[in-house]
Motif scaffolding. Structure first.
Motif, PDB file in Angstrom:
ATOM      1  N   SER A   1      35.541  42.420  38.269  1.00  0.00           N
ATOM      2  CA  SER A   1      35.660  42.309  39.722  1.00  0.00           C
ATOM      3  C   SER A   1      34.343  41.870  40.343  1.00  0.00           C
ATOM      4  O   SER A   1      33.272  42.060  39.771  1.00  0.00           O
ATOM      5  N   VAL A   2      34.446  41.259  41.523  1.00  0.00           N
ATOM      6  CA  VAL A   2      33.283  40.753  42.248  1.00  0.00           C
ATOM      7  C   VAL A   2      33.059  41.617  43.478  1.00  0.00           C
ATOM      8  O   VAL A   2      33.989  41.899  44.227  1.00  0.00           O
ATOM      9  N   GLN A   3      31.801  42.030  43.674  1.00  0.00           N
ATOM     10  CA  GLN A   3      31.446  42.785  44.871  1.00  0.00           C
ATOM     11  C   GLN A   3      30.614  41.911  45.810  1.00  0.00           C
ATOM     12  O   GLN A   3      29.781  41.136  45.352  1.00  0.00           O
ATOM     13  N   THR A   4      30.868  42.053  47.108  1.00  0.00           N
ATOM     14  CA  THR A   4      30.073  41.378  48.123  1.00  0.00           C
ATOM     15  C   THR A   4      29.306  42.445  48.890  1.00  0.00           C
ATOM     16  O   THR A   4      29.871  43.463  49.272  1.00  0.00           O
ATOM     17  N   ILE A   5      28.011  42.210  49.072  1.00  0.00           N
ATOM     18  CA  ILE A   5      27.191  43.123  49.856  1.00  0.00           C
ATOM     19  C   ILE A   5      27.169  42.625  51.300  1.00  0.00           C
ATOM     20  O   ILE A   5      26.783  41.486  51.556  1.00  0.00           O
ATOM     21  N   ILE A   6      27.583  43.471  52.222  1.00  0.00           N
ATOM     22  CA  ILE A   6      27.633  43.107  53.634  1.00  0.00           C
ATOM     23  C   ILE A   6      26.616  43.966  54.377  1.00  0.00           C
ATOM     24  O   ILE A   6      26.814  45.175  54.547  1.00  0.00           O
ATOM     25  N   PRO A   7      25.482  43.381  54.799  1.00  0.00           N
ATOM     26  CA  PRO A   7      24.448  44.150  55.493  1.00  0.00           C
ATOM     27  C   PRO A   7      24.957  44.697  56.826  1.00  0.00           C
ATOM     28  O   PRO A   7      25.770  44.068  57.504  1.00  0.00           O
ATOM     29  N   LEU A   8      24.423  45.867  57.205  1.00  0.00           N
ATOM     30  CA  LEU A   8      24.796  46.524  58.456  1.00  0.00           C
ATOM     31  C   LEU A   8      23.558  46.715  59.328  1.00  0.00           C
ATOM     32  O   LEU A   8      23.250  47.821  59.766  1.00  0.00           O
ATOM     33  N   GLY A   9      22.817  45.652  59.530  1.00  0.00           N
ATOM     34  CA  GLY A   9      21.612  45.733  60.347  1.00  0.00           C
ATOM     35  C   GLY A   9      20.595  46.677  59.732  1.00  0.00           C
ATOM     36  O   GLY A   9      20.235  46.558  58.566  1.00  0.00           O
ATOM     37  N   GLN A  10      20.128  47.644  60.534  1.00  0.00           N
ATOM     38  CA  GLN A  10      19.148  48.618  60.054  1.00  0.00           C
ATOM     39  C   GLN A  10      19.805  49.791  59.340  1.00  0.00           C
ATOM     40  O   GLN A  10      19.119  50.726  58.926  1.00  0.00           O
ATOM     41  N   ASN A  11      21.111  49.749  59.186  1.00  0.00           N
ATOM     42  CA  ASN A  11      21.850  50.887  58.623  1.00  0.00           C
ATOM     43  C   ASN A  11      22.282  50.678  57.179  1.00  0.00           C
ATOM     44  O   ASN A  11      23.255  51.278  56.725  1.00  0.00           O
ATOM     45  N   GLY A  12      21.574  49.822  56.446  1.00  0.00           N
ATOM     46  CA  GLY A  12      21.915  49.614  55.048  1.00  0.00           C
ATOM     47  C   GLY A  12      22.957  48.531  54.881  1.00  0.00           C
ATOM     48  O   GLY A  12      22.940  47.501  55.561  1.00  0.00           O
ATOM     49  N   ALA A  13      23.906  48.761  53.983  1.00  0.00           N
ATOM     50  CA  ALA A  13      24.918  47.749  53.685  1.00  0.00           C
ATOM     51  C   ALA A  13      26.090  48.413  52.985  1.00  0.00           C
ATOM     52  O   ALA A  13      25.995  49.546  52.501  1.00  0.00           O
ATOM     53  N   ILE A  14      27.211  47.693  52.940  1.00  0.00           N
ATOM     54  CA  ILE A  14      28.333  48.168  52.127  1.00  0.00           C
ATOM     55  C   ILE A  14      28.534  47.205  50.970  1.00  0.00           C
ATOM     56  O   ILE A  14      28.321  45.997  51.083  1.00  0.00           O
ATOM     57  N   ARG A  15      28.880  47.763  49.846  1.00  0.00           N
ATOM     58  CA  ARG A  15      29.254  46.991  48.654  1.00  0.00           C
ATOM     59  C   ARG A  15      30.776  47.037  48.569  1.00  0.00           C
ATOM     60  O   ARG A  15      31.355  48.107  48.379  1.00  0.00           O
ATOM     61  N   LEU A  16      31.423  45.908  48.719  1.00  0.00           N
ATOM     62  CA  LEU A  16      32.883  45.867  48.809  1.00  0.00           C
ATOM     63  C   LEU A  16      33.465  44.926  47.757  1.00  0.00           C
ATOM     64  O   LEU A  16      33.033  43.773  47.630  1.00  0.00           O
ATOM     65  N   THR A  17      34.438  45.413  47.005  1.00  0.00           N
ATOM     66  CA  THR A  17      35.118  44.570  46.024  1.00  0.00           C
ATOM     67  C   THR A  17      35.989  43.560  46.763  1.00  0.00           C
ATOM     68  O   THR A  17      36.871  43.941  47.525  1.00  0.00           O
ATOM     69  N   THR A  18      35.726  42.276  46.532  1.00  0.00           N
ATOM     70  CA  THR A  18      36.414  41.228  47.286  1.00  0.00           C
ATOM     71  C   THR A  18      37.224  40.274  46.410  1.00  0.00           C
ATOM     72  O   THR A  18      37.994  39.467  46.936  1.00  0.00           O
ATOM     73  N   ALA A  19      37.044  40.321  45.090  1.00  0.00           N
ATOM     74  CA  ALA A  19      37.766  39.367  44.238  1.00  0.00           C
ATOM     75  C   ALA A  19      37.782  39.852  42.793  1.00  0.00           C
ATOM     76  O   ALA A  19      37.002  40.722  42.398  1.00  0.00           O
ATOM     77  N   ARG A  20      38.701  39.282  42.019  1.00  0.00           N
ATOM     78  CA  ARG A  20      38.667  39.399  40.563  1.00  0.00           C
ATOM     79  C   ARG A  20      38.124  38.078  40.027  1.00  0.00           C
ATOM     80  O   ARG A  20      38.250  37.039  40.671  1.00  0.00           O
ATOM     81  N   TYR A  21      37.525  38.116  38.833  1.00  0.00           N
ATOM     82  CA  TYR A  21      37.126  36.845  38.243  1.00  0.00           C
ATOM     83  C   TYR A  21      37.893  36.606  36.956  1.00  0.00           C
ATOM     84  O   TYR A  21      38.393  37.546  36.311  1.00  0.00           O
ATOM     85  N   TYR A  22      38.003  35.335  36.586  1.00  0.00           N
ATOM     86  CA  TYR A  22      38.802  34.912  35.437  1.00  0.00           C
ATOM     87  C   TYR A  22      37.998  33.920  34.601  1.00  0.00           C
ATOM     88  O   TYR A  22      37.233  33.102  35.138  1.00  0.00           O
ATOM     89  N   THR A  23      38.184  33.982  33.301  1.00  0.00           N
ATOM     90  CA  THR A  23      37.507  33.056  32.395  1.00  0.00           C
ATOM     91  C   THR A  23      38.151  31.675  32.527  1.00  0.00           C
ATOM     92  O   THR A  23      39.210  31.530  33.142  1.00  0.00           O
ATOM     93  N   PRO A  24      37.536  30.630  31.951  1.00  0.00           N
ATOM     94  CA  PRO A  24      38.091  29.275  32.095  1.00  0.00           C
ATOM     95  C   PRO A  24      39.545  29.136  31.654  1.00  0.00           C
ATOM     96  O   PRO A  24      40.288  28.329  32.213  1.00  0.00           O
ATOM     97  N   SER A  25      39.982  29.930  30.677  1.00  0.00           N
ATOM     98  CA  SER A  25      41.377  29.838  30.215  1.00  0.00           C
ATOM     99  C   SER A  25      42.313  30.682  31.070  1.00  0.00           C
ATOM    100  O   SER A  25      43.510  30.745  30.798  1.00  0.00           O
TER     101      SER A  25
END
Length: 452
Positions: free
Chosen positions: A332-356
């Motif tokens: 799975s892929v996580q995206t870090i979304i900053p929250l200004g001076q309040n840190g950030a959230i790490r949110l799972t946004t996608a699955r990844y797949y090999t070339p096949s």
């Protein structure tokens, strides 16, 4: 929303935009359903507000409002899957240091021994090396503050800091009559994520170990290949061993760039989110810097995320044989979304797949050549004592994202011996490249490779 996926695969900046879209032909029932859903959402938010106020007014001790909100946010995110979470400002800064692969510091690898910081090794051409810090030195004080009582992480944080700022270390050295005081000035330190050396009886195999995927990994890998090909003549170079064992992952871009180093063309990985239009494909665009030399990739139960992208792509393209035991299975892929001076959230946004088109999530990469590393009984006992006796993969994590295409599998061992001579997986790779032994999976057949 613009997302730059990172680690685990983590992330970079993102922004949330609420958009109201007019939908022609929306029925009264559809409008009512949307209105009811919105009403229910606000009712749940009101419930949260009621509970928050009750805790503030009635809890036995006065609670910290900020900590209550942070705990609520983190609880919401961790209920989704094991990799979504909230990071406060400090945790966010620490994560950025790790993904950049560089920081202001002294340049020493350390461990904790009897409550003191022990120098494992100074890094070449750093303030520590220039000051004469030696492996085995015990750091007892930092700027006259005793190290005893600090955790290793706390001590490391004190040694790190802005570039060009001074710090005084008091050192106990075996054989020295009295403590040694050394004044060092912090400099830019790059984390050593790539190590390399010649291997084999005739020193004709290039061994490259990648410990994580940071902004520095791909460029350092290129330097490693360049150095090894200078030291080993092309007519004698038998091939390369790429060691990804116990590599927990890192930046998606770094995984793509590392894979691109070994491929001339073709897809490396695709990421697929909730909506089909969010599907992205990453393709090789450079050239094979190893010039087609044979490659064996080593993996084990500690190889996760970005490591699995590299191993899976090279396996699918029949560019390398994968040797070892099944990888962790974090697809799975996580995206870090900053929250200004309040840190950030790490949110799972996608699955990844090999070339096949394989999903690695909760399944992992199956090696072409399976070789289980034997753990000594003493090590087994130590692992069992801390609850780490059984192999753990993604599928063993509570609340993990389910695999939408493949059968889920359990984890595999992640033990790697300290000495190369005791490392069965490494020695088998060396013997295969040297021609001492043969295996049907090496070199991999290109007849059934994925289309380019």
């Amino acid at each position: 929303m613009r997302r730059t996926p990172l680690f685990f695969l983590g992330a970079a900046a993102g922004a949330v935009l609420a958009v109201v879209v007019s939908q022609p032909g929306l029925t009264q029932f559809g409008a009512f359903a949307k209105s009811a859903a919105t009403t229910d959402t606000y009712r749940q938010l009101n419930l949260f507000g009621d509970v928050f106020e009750r805790i503030r007014s009635d809890y036995v001790e006065k609670p910290d409002d900020a900590k209550l909100v942070e705990a609520a946010i983190n609880g919401m995110l961790t209920s989704l899957d094991p990799h979504s979470s909230y990071m406060d400002a400090k945790s966010f800064r620490d994560m950025q240091v790790q993904t950049r692969g560089e920081f202001g510091g002294l340049g020493i690898e350390v461990s904790m021994e009897d409550g003191l910081v022990k120098v494992v090794a100074p890094i070449d051409d750093t303030p520590a090396a220039r000051a004469g810090i030696q492996a085995g030195d015990l750091i007892t004080h930092l700027d006259n503050e005793a190290v005893q009582g600090l955790t290793l992480q706390q001590a490391v944080e004190k040694m790190r800091g802005p570039i060009n700022t001074p710090i005084v270390l008091r050192i106990s050295r075996k054989g020295a009559e009295k403590p040694i005081e050394a004044k060092l000035v912090r400099d830019l330190i790059r984390i050593r994520v790539v190590r390399w050396r010649e291997e084999g009886a005739d020193q004709d195999i290039g061994y490259i170990r990648l410990s994580s995927f940071t902004e520095q990994t791909a460029e350092t890998l290129k330097r490693a290949i360049e150095d090894l090909t200078k030291k080993i003549p092309a007519d004698k170079l038998k091939g390369f061993i790429v060691d990804l064992r116990n590599n927990p992952g890192g930046l998606l871009d770094a995984a793509v760039d590392v894979t691109d180093t070994f491929l001339d063309r073709g897809e490396i990985v695709s990421t697929r989110g909730r909506n089909s239009e969010e599907t992205q494909r990453r393709n090789a665009r450079g050239g094979d810097l190893t010039k087609g030399k044979p490659i064996i990739v080593l993996i084990n139960g500690g190889s996760a995320s970005a490591s699995e992208i590299v191993a899976g792509a090279l396996q699918d393209h029949k560019r390398a044989a994968v040797l070892g035991s099944r990888s962790f299975g974090k697809g799975s892929v996580q995206t870090i979304i900053p929250l200004g001076q309040n840190g950030a959230i790490r949110l799972t946004t996608a699955r990844y797949y090999t070339p096949s088109g394989r999903s690695i999530q909760a399944k992992g990469i199956e090696p072409d050549i399976e070789m289980i590393q034997d753990m000594p009984d003493e090590q087994k006992a130590k692992a069992a004592a801390v609850g780490a006796g059984e192999p753990r993969g993604e599928s063993s994590l509570r609340g993990h994202l389910k695999n939408d295409k493949e059968e889920e599998k359990t984890g595999s061992p992640a033990y790697v011996p300290a000495e190369a001579k005791d490392d069965k997986q490494l020695q088998m790779a060396i013997d295969l490249l040297s021609g001492k032994i043969t295996n049907a999976a090496f070199p991999p057949s290109t007849k059934a490779g994925v289309p380019n």
